[in-house]
Design a protein around this motif. Sequence first.
Motif, PDB file in Angstrom:
ATOM      1  N   LEU A  69       0.822  -1.211   0.000  1.00  0.00           N
ATOM      2  CA  LEU A  69       0.000   0.000   0.000  1.00  0.00           C
ATOM      3  C   LEU A  69       0.855   1.260   0.000  1.00  0.00           C
ATOM      4  O   LEU A  69       0.376   2.343  -0.353  1.00  0.00           O
ATOM      5  CB  LEU A  69      -0.917   0.016   1.228  1.00  0.00           C
ATOM      6  CG  LEU A  69      -2.152  -0.888   1.194  1.00  0.00           C
ATOM      7  CD1 LEU A  69      -2.894  -0.788   2.523  1.00  0.00           C
ATOM      8  CD2 LEU A  69      -3.083  -0.516   0.050  1.00  0.00           C
ATOM      9  N   CYS A  79      -1.379  -3.234  -9.449  1.00  0.00           N
ATOM     10  CA  CYS A  79      -2.009  -3.824  -8.260  1.00  0.00           C
ATOM     11  C   CYS A  79      -1.874  -5.347  -8.276  1.00  0.00           C
ATOM     12  O   CYS A  79      -2.753  -6.068  -7.792  1.00  0.00           O
ATOM     13  CB  CYS A  79      -3.487  -3.424  -8.200  1.00  0.00           C
ATOM     14  SG  CYS A  79      -4.128  -3.272  -6.511  1.00  0.00           S
ATOM     15  N   LYS A  82      -1.271  -7.048  -4.546  1.00  0.00           N
ATOM     16  CA  LYS A  82      -2.408  -6.868  -3.633  1.00  0.00           C
ATOM     17  C   LYS A  82      -3.631  -7.659  -4.106  1.00  0.00           C
ATOM     18  O   LYS A  82      -4.362  -8.235  -3.303  1.00  0.00           O
ATOM     19  CB  LYS A  82      -2.732  -5.374  -3.491  1.00  0.00           C
ATOM     20  CG  LYS A  82      -1.634  -4.573  -2.796  1.00  0.00           C
ATOM     21  CD  LYS A  82      -2.063  -3.171  -2.464  1.00  0.00           C
ATOM     22  CE  LYS A  82      -2.287  -2.300  -3.692  1.00  0.00           C
ATOM     23  NZ  LYS A  82      -1.045  -2.082  -4.471  1.00  0.00           N
ATOM     24  N   ALA A 101      -9.760  -3.109   3.930  1.00  0.00           N
ATOM     25  CA  ALA A 101      -8.864  -2.092   3.355  1.00  0.00           C
ATOM     26  C   ALA A 101      -8.848  -2.200   1.833  1.00  0.00           C
ATOM     27  O   ALA A 101      -8.812  -1.180   1.129  1.00  0.00           O
ATOM     28  CB  ALA A 101      -7.459  -2.270   3.914  1.00  0.00           C
ATOM     29  N   ARG A 104     -11.523  -0.381  -0.149  1.00  0.00           N
ATOM     30  CA  ARG A 104     -11.446   1.076  -0.203  1.00  0.00           C
ATOM     31  C   ARG A 104     -10.134   1.584  -0.790  1.00  0.00           C
ATOM     32  O   ARG A 104      -9.813   2.773  -0.657  1.00  0.00           O
ATOM     33  CB  ARG A 104     -11.654   1.645   1.204  1.00  0.00           C
ATOM     34  CG  ARG A 104     -13.110   1.520   1.650  1.00  0.00           C
ATOM     35  CD  ARG A 104     -13.350   1.998   3.031  1.00  0.00           C
ATOM     36  NE  ARG A 104     -14.780   2.189   3.281  1.00  0.00           N
ATOM     37  CZ  ARG A 104     -15.325   2.333   4.482  1.00  0.00           C
ATOM     38  NH1 ARG A 104     -14.562   2.300   5.554  1.00  0.00           N
ATOM     39  NH2 ARG A 104     -16.629   2.502   4.611  1.00  0.00           N
ATOM     40  N   HIS A 105      -9.410   0.698  -1.438  1.00  0.00           N
ATOM     41  CA  HIS A 105      -8.158   1.120  -2.059  1.00  0.00           C
ATOM     42  C   HIS A 105      -8.378   1.400  -3.537  1.00  0.00           C
ATOM     43  O   HIS A 105      -8.930   0.592  -4.269  1.00  0.00           O
ATOM     44  CB  HIS A 105      -7.077   0.048  -1.906  1.00  0.00           C
ATOM     45  CG  HIS A 105      -5.792   0.426  -2.593  1.00  0.00           C
ATOM     46  ND1 HIS A 105      -4.991   1.446  -2.154  1.00  0.00           N
ATOM     47  CD2 HIS A 105      -5.197  -0.081  -3.711  1.00  0.00           C
ATOM     48  CE1 HIS A 105      -3.939   1.558  -2.953  1.00  0.00           C
ATOM     49  NE2 HIS A 105      -4.052   0.647  -3.907  1.00  0.00           N
ATOM     50  N   GLN A 107      -6.308   2.786  -7.084  1.00  0.00           N
ATOM     51  CA  GLN A 107      -4.954   2.919  -7.611  1.00  0.00           C
ATOM     52  C   GLN A 107      -4.974   3.365  -9.068  1.00  0.00           C
ATOM     53  O   GLN A 107      -4.725   2.583  -9.980  1.00  0.00           O
ATOM     54  CB  GLN A 107      -4.199   1.589  -7.461  1.00  0.00           C
ATOM     55  CG  GLN A 107      -2.705   1.709  -7.708  1.00  0.00           C
ATOM     56  CD  GLN A 107      -1.958   0.508  -7.161  1.00  0.00           C
ATOM     57  OE1 GLN A 107      -2.217   0.059  -6.049  1.00  0.00           O
ATOM     58  NE2 GLN A 107      -1.004  -0.001  -7.931  1.00  0.00           N
ATOM     59  N   ARG A 123     -11.005  -4.737  -5.537  1.00  0.00           N
ATOM     60  CA  ARG A 123     -12.157  -4.324  -4.734  1.00  0.00           C
ATOM     61  C   ARG A 123     -13.320  -5.287  -4.916  1.00  0.00           C
ATOM     62  O   ARG A 123     -14.012  -5.642  -3.958  1.00  0.00           O
ATOM     63  CB  ARG A 123     -12.580  -2.890  -5.100  1.00  0.00           C
ATOM     64  CG  ARG A 123     -11.547  -1.832  -4.738  1.00  0.00           C
ATOM     65  CD  ARG A 123     -12.116  -0.428  -4.736  1.00  0.00           C
ATOM     66  NE  ARG A 123     -12.582   0.048  -6.020  1.00  0.00           N
ATOM     67  CZ  ARG A 123     -11.809   0.560  -6.973  1.00  0.00           C
ATOM     68  NH1 ARG A 123     -10.498   0.650  -6.796  1.00  0.00           N
ATOM     69  NH2 ARG A 123     -12.326   1.011  -8.115  1.00  0.00           N
TER      70      ARG A 123
END
Length: 333
Positions: A69, A79, A82, A101, A104-105, A107, A123
């Motif tokens: 992150l 990404c 992740k 988390a 709500r990320h 990129q 997500r």
Amino acid sequence: MARGDPVREGLARLAEVRARPRSPESVDALRHALASTSNVLAARAALIAGEAGLHGLVPDLESAFERFLLQPLKSDPACLAKTAIVGALARLGDGDQTLIAACRHFQPEPTGDEPIDTAAEMRAAAIVALAERNHPRALELASELLADREPRARLGAITSFRTLSSDAGAALLRYKALRFLQRPQADSQWETGDEIAETLATLLVCSPGSLGLVSGLLQGEVDVAVLAAVAIGESGVRGALEALRGGYEARVEPRVRQAIVAAAGMLRGEDAAGFLLEVIARAAPGLAVTALESLARFLRDPALRPRVAAAVRDNGSREVLDAFRRLPEDVQA
């Protein structure tokens, strides 16, 4: 393999690990890869950990996620790591806080004219995982993702309601479906076809009583009407055939009627067969052939073939007759 390339060497080692992922040496190698600064190695290690069910590596997966992150465009372009970590935690049934988390990320990464948010897939996977384990915050997060700018993330939120099965979730889907009733053609860039289809199908799973709303879409924009027909056919809810029949009688556009006829074939049963036989006997050749194919694909009643043959004769079209003759003899339409 090029000497001195740590990523290639690491991937080669992980290929060996994948064959025996549970040995102490393999677990150590996976832990080392998850701690690597290479998002490629961390992503491959996460994939293997999830496949092998290595619950002992959950803390390492969570730690790697937090590390990637930081300066994500540099540490984890596309990404990659992740997203793989979220997939592993979803399979392992753990890492709730990391999944929250992940929901709500964002990129955005510069590519051409506009940035692309490479975290959208992550997500989507995270919200589906939280919903499957009935996490208390899943509904809240899914409702946020319904307004996400990225279609893939919104699709994940819609899909999550299939397992959440809450009244609140059904209400949110009803609101979204109601928007389709008044959606002008110019707004088609907002909801994708996949999104509309998943909204309607999930709504009928969560709330079969919403058939009236979905069947109302059969009277709307052609693209939406086609998707509504498919959703109704797939749902098999009580009253589905009546809804499809009403749409068929009200619409004259070939695409809508073709979709309705194909959807009726999904319902199977004697009543659906009767409707399709009517279409075969009376409709234009193209539509009659669709009805014929629907019967041949979904029904296995030996007594039905003579009725189909009679309907084909009533139609009188050479095209329909040829289609009937092409049916395999062992397919009892």
